[in-house]
Design an enzyme around this catalytic site. Structure first.
Site, PDB file in Angstrom:
ATOM      1  N   THR A  63       0.788  -1.103   0.011  1.00  0.00           N
ATOM      2  CA  THR A  63       0.073  -0.122   0.126  1.00  0.00           C
ATOM      3  C   THR A  63       0.815   1.140   0.036  1.00  0.00           C
ATOM      4  O   THR A  63       2.033   1.350   0.594  1.00  0.00           O
ATOM      5  CB  THR A  63      -1.055   0.112   1.231  1.00  0.00           C
ATOM      6  OG1 THR A  63      -0.188   0.483   2.361  1.00  0.00           O
ATOM      7  CG2 THR A  63      -1.765  -1.098   1.333  1.00  0.00           C
ATOM      8  N   GLU A  64       0.480   2.161  -0.641  1.00  0.00           N
ATOM      9  CA  GLU A  64       1.178   3.404  -0.862  1.00  0.00           C
ATOM     10  C   GLU A  64       1.647   4.305   0.342  1.00  0.00           C
ATOM     11  O   GLU A  64       2.349   4.970   0.524  1.00  0.00           O
ATOM     12  CB  GLU A  64       0.655   4.293  -2.101  1.00  0.00           C
ATOM     13  CG  GLU A  64      -0.475   4.750  -1.577  1.00  0.00           C
ATOM     14  CD  GLU A  64      -1.367   5.004  -3.140  1.00  0.00           C
ATOM     15  OE1 GLU A  64      -1.769   6.040  -3.303  1.00  0.00           O
ATOM     16  OE2 GLU A  64      -1.596   3.878  -3.854  1.00  0.00           O
ATOM     17  N   ASN A  65       0.834   4.092   1.501  1.00  0.00           N
ATOM     18  CA  ASN A  65       0.858   4.527   2.793  1.00  0.00           C
ATOM     19  C   ASN A  65       1.830   3.832   3.471  1.00  0.00           C
ATOM     20  O   ASN A  65       2.070   4.461   4.787  1.00  0.00           O
ATOM     21  CB  ASN A  65      -0.595   4.847   3.331  1.00  0.00           C
ATOM     22  CG  ASN A  65      -1.087   3.435   3.898  1.00  0.00           C
ATOM     23  OD1 ASN A  65      -1.089   2.750   2.703  1.00  0.00           O
ATOM     24  ND2 ASN A  65      -1.946   3.416   4.770  1.00  0.00           N
ATOM     25  N   GLY A  66       2.391   2.907   3.118  1.00  0.00           N
ATOM     26  CA  GLY A  66       3.589   2.397   3.866  1.00  0.00           C
ATOM     27  C   GLY A  66       3.617   1.022   4.438  1.00  0.00           C
ATOM     28  O   GLY A  66       4.021   0.716   5.748  1.00  0.00           O
ATOM     29  N   SER A  80       7.501   4.091   0.360  1.00  0.00           N
ATOM     30  CA  SER A  80       6.763   3.358  -0.615  1.00  0.00           C
ATOM     31  C   SER A  80       6.337   3.961  -1.855  1.00  0.00           C
ATOM     32  O   SER A  80       6.286   3.224  -2.902  1.00  0.00           O
ATOM     33  CB  SER A  80       5.256   3.502   0.236  1.00  0.00           C
ATOM     34  OG  SER A  80       4.319   2.821  -0.357  1.00  0.00           O
TER      35      SER A  80
END
Length: 212
Positions: free
Chosen positions: A47-50, A89
């Site tokens: 996920t791009e939030n880490g 990320s």
């Protein structure tokens, strides 16, 4: 015809994700894919939030609201999961380290152009997020969407009329009525739902199709 529901589309996508793949699931419909990956298959969800190593959605009542995906939905973390800054990320996304990203779409063209962040309406709020980074950085871009809009127009089009997210980036489209591969010689349709003929699908799409 027997159209697939949202979970059935997600299950169809999950079937095509191979062992050992690094995969990002976009917000909205694609998040459902996490719930249908076979437990015996190792797939690393990003996920791009880490978070790398995301699992399926938690059971109702067991949500941890400090553990969410990019769409702010509660998720689980599998054993060995890693947490990191969102800048790292995005470096993974932009650096070509993701095998597959699964995104929703407003439109996809027969050339594989993707429009999924803005309809162009004056009152719409632009929210591109990481879609452009994913569309350009992932090795394969899969799209999940219903084939038709609420007005009955095909989202698979000859040319996108909405602002583009990526150019010639989509390789496969999963819909409620069929799967489409975008190849050098055009769009190939297969896995049509029961009760839908190829000619009927061709009429719905109004774009040139090959019968795979």
């Amino acid at each position: 015809m027997n159209k697939l529901n949202r979970d059935q589309i997600a299950k169809r996508v999950a079937r095509d994700i191979p062992e050992g793949a690094y995969v990002n699931l976009g917000i909205g419909l694609p998040t459902l894919v996490a719930n249908h990956l076979p437990v015996e298959r190792e797939v690393l969800l990003h996920t791009e939030n880490g978070l790398l190593g995301m699992g399926p959605a938690p059971a109702k009542g067991e949500e941890d609201w400090e553990l969410i995906n990019a769409g702010k939905q509660p998720v689980t973390a599998l054993p060995g999961a890693a947490f990191f800054h969102h800048a790292d990320s995005f470096a993974m996304m932009r650096g070509g380290h993701l095998d597959i990203c699964v995104l929703g779409a407003f439109q996809v063209s027969v050339q594989g152009d993707l429009a999924n962040w803005h309809t162009g309406a004056q009152d719409a709020i632009p929210a591109v997020g990481g879609a452009m980074d994913l569309a350009s950085g992932a090795k394969d871009v899969f799209v999940m969407m219903e084939l038709l809009t609420k007005k009955g127009d095909s989202k698979l089009v000859r040319s996108c009329s909405y602002p583009l997210t990526g150019i010639r980036c989509v390789s496969r489209i999963y819909t409620d009525v069929a799967v489409f591969d975008i190849r050098g010689d055009g769009v190939h349709a297969y896995d049509l739902v029961d009760g839908l003929s190829f000619d009927e699908l061709q009429h719905l799409c109004d774009v040139p199709l090959h019968h795979a």
